[in-house]
Scaffold this active site. Structure first.
Site, PDB file in Angstrom:
ATOM      1  N   ASN A 118      31.663  38.653  31.835  1.00 48.52           N
ATOM      2  CA  ASN A 118      33.003  39.215  32.031  1.00 48.52           C
ATOM      3  C   ASN A 118      34.013  38.078  31.839  1.00 48.52           C
ATOM      4  OD1 ASN A 118      35.350  40.359  32.986  1.00 48.52           O
ATOM      5  ND2 ASN A 118      34.650  40.572  35.111  1.00 48.52           N
ATOM      6  N   TRP A 119      34.679  38.097  30.714  1.00 46.56           N
ATOM      7  CA  TRP A 119      35.623  37.003  30.419  1.00 46.56           C
ATOM      8  C   TRP A 119      36.910  37.107  31.247  1.00 46.56           C
ATOM      9  CZ3 TRP A 119      35.752  36.303  24.309  1.00 46.56           C
ATOM     10  CH2 TRP A 119      34.474  35.928  23.883  1.00 46.56           C
ATOM     11  N   LYS A 120      37.129  38.246  31.862  1.00 47.49           N
ATOM     12  CA  LYS A 120      38.384  38.473  32.615  1.00 47.49           C
ATOM     13  C   LYS A 120      39.579  38.184  31.695  1.00 47.49           C
ATOM     14  CE  LYS A 120      35.890  37.543  36.850  1.00 47.49           C
ATOM     15  NZ  LYS A 120      35.871  37.023  38.201  1.00 47.49           N
TER      16      LYS A 120
ATOM     17  N   GLU B 156      29.012  42.842  44.169  1.00 55.52           N
ATOM     18  CA  GLU B 156      29.778  41.596  44.042  1.00 55.52           C
ATOM     19  C   GLU B 156      30.535  41.299  45.336  1.00 55.52           C
ATOM     20  OE1 GLU B 156      30.476  40.480  39.697  1.00 55.52           O
ATOM     21  OE2 GLU B 156      32.173  41.695  40.341  1.00 55.52           O
TER      22      GLU B 156
ATOM     23  N   HIS C 275      35.968  46.759  39.533  1.00 55.46           N
ATOM     24  CA  HIS C 275      35.887  45.338  39.907  1.00 55.46           C
ATOM     25  C   HIS C 275      36.847  45.067  41.071  1.00 55.46           C
ATOM     26  CE1 HIS C 275      35.977  41.008  39.724  1.00 55.46           C
ATOM     27  NE2 HIS C 275      34.910  41.055  38.953  1.00 55.46           N
TER      28      HIS C 275
ATOM     29  N   GLY D   5      34.034  33.751  41.879  1.00 55.81           N
ATOM     30  CA  GLY D   5      34.893  32.665  41.401  1.00 55.81           C
ATOM     31  C   GLY D   5      35.020  31.494  42.351  1.00 55.81           C
TER      32      GLY D   5
ATOM     33  N   SER E 202      29.569  33.968  41.258  1.00 51.30           N
ATOM     34  CA  SER E 202      29.216  32.560  41.043  1.00 51.30           C
ATOM     35  C   SER E 202      27.775  32.354  40.559  1.00 51.30           C
ATOM     36  CB  SER E 202      29.491  31.735  42.303  1.00 51.30           C
ATOM     37  OG  SER E 202      30.877  31.773  42.613  1.00 51.30           O
TER      38      SER E 202
ATOM     39  N   GLY F 228      31.143  35.826  35.591  1.00 44.92           N
ATOM     40  CA  GLY F 228      32.506  35.530  35.177  1.00 44.92           C
ATOM     41  C   GLY F 228      32.590  34.147  34.554  1.00 44.92           C
TER      42      GLY F 228
HETATM   43  P1  PGA Z   1      32.245  34.625  38.797  1.00 44.22           P
HETATM   44  O1  PGA Z   1      32.802  36.115  38.590  1.00 44.22           O
HETATM   45  O2  PGA Z   1      30.918  34.562  38.079  1.00 44.22           O
HETATM   46  O3  PGA Z   1      33.274  33.740  38.192  1.00 44.22           O
HETATM   47  O4  PGA Z   1      32.080  34.446  40.270  1.00 44.22           O
HETATM   48  C1  PGA Z   1      31.944  37.208  38.727  1.00 44.22           C
HETATM   49  C2  PGA Z   1      32.704  38.492  38.548  1.00 44.22           C
HETATM   50  O5  PGA Z   1      33.817  38.607  39.052  1.00 44.22           O
HETATM   51  O6  PGA Z   1      32.212  39.421  37.887  1.00 44.22           O
END
Ligand code: PGA
Length: 217
Positions: free
Chosen positions: A7-9, A142, A93, A148, A178, A199
């Site tokens: 997920n590149w956000k 999640e 999300h 993050g 993470s 992410g």
């Molecule tokens: P992260 O994000 O791997 O940066 O913790 C995961 C997500 O929000 O899907």
């Protein structure tokens, strides 16, 4: 089958996306045991899809779908618009629940629209209290504290939560928060986790492919 979903956000511009693709194309080695789903921002969905067309077990996903089916909704991107480009759609999300105040009712509607247009929802929940709409197969757990932050939730805790959740039959159970190339194997070793929503570590194609490789073991 294991799933590694990137997920590149709201990251990457066109040049950065093209660089990611180039690295991926150079280093990808197909493996039947792992399905990869790449979820770039909307403007780059077609770019990534066209570049990776023909790569086995590689799919494209949207990070969101509109609540509306079609029509006069300026700026919205609908499931109907997305259906020829992507196979998956992340729905619910926690960043969208928090920043865009998405409600359970709205998310249920989004799942219905995604399914109507043959997109597979990847439905995100924060804990056992978030209801899972009918028709969902891919459930991504999640925990907000792990997203993050570098503070991934230990596998034992994830499994404890999995037991508490009311998961659909034949659920594909995904963990996100993470995950990186170093900690991914601790989850795989449990035999209880079918995939990962990643992410930050998915923004680097080398790291993304390293996680894919780890998931084949
Ligand atoms: P992260 O994000 O791997 O940066 O913790 C995961 C997500 O929000 O899907």
């Amino acid at each position: 089958m294991k799933y590694v979903i990137g997920n590149w956000k709201a990251n990457k511009n066109h040049t950065e996306s093209a660089n990611w693709i180039e690295t991926f194309q150079g280093e990808f080695s197909p493996n039947e045991q792992v399905t990869l789903v790449i979820c770039p921002p909307f403007p780059f969905l077609s770019l990534v899809r066209n570049a990776l067309k023909g790569f086995p077990q590689v799919f494209i996903g949207a990070q969101n779908v509109s609540l509306f089916e079609e029509g006069s909704y300026t700026g919205e991107v609908t499931a109907k618009t997305l259906k020829e480009i992507v196979s998956f759609a992340i729905i619910g999300h926690s960043e969208r629940r928090k920043n865009f105040h998405e409600t359970d009712e709205e998310l249920t509607r989004k799942v219905q629209l995604a399914k109507k247009y043959n997109l597979e929802p990847i439905y995100c929940v924060r804990d056992e209290k978030d209801p899972i709409p009918a028709g969902v197969t891919f459930v991504a757990y999640e925990p907000v504290a792990a997203i993050g932050t570098g503070q991934n939730e230990p596998p034992e805790k994830v499994i404890e939560m999995k037991k508490k959740m009311h998961l659909p039959d034949n659920c594909v159970f995904i963990y996100g928060g993470s995950v990186n190339e170093t900690n991914i194997s601790s989850y795989l070793q449990t035999g209880e986790i079918d995939g990962f929503l990643v992410g930050k570590a998915s923004l680097d194609a080398h790291q993304f492919l390293a996680m894919a490789k780890a998931a084949t073991k």
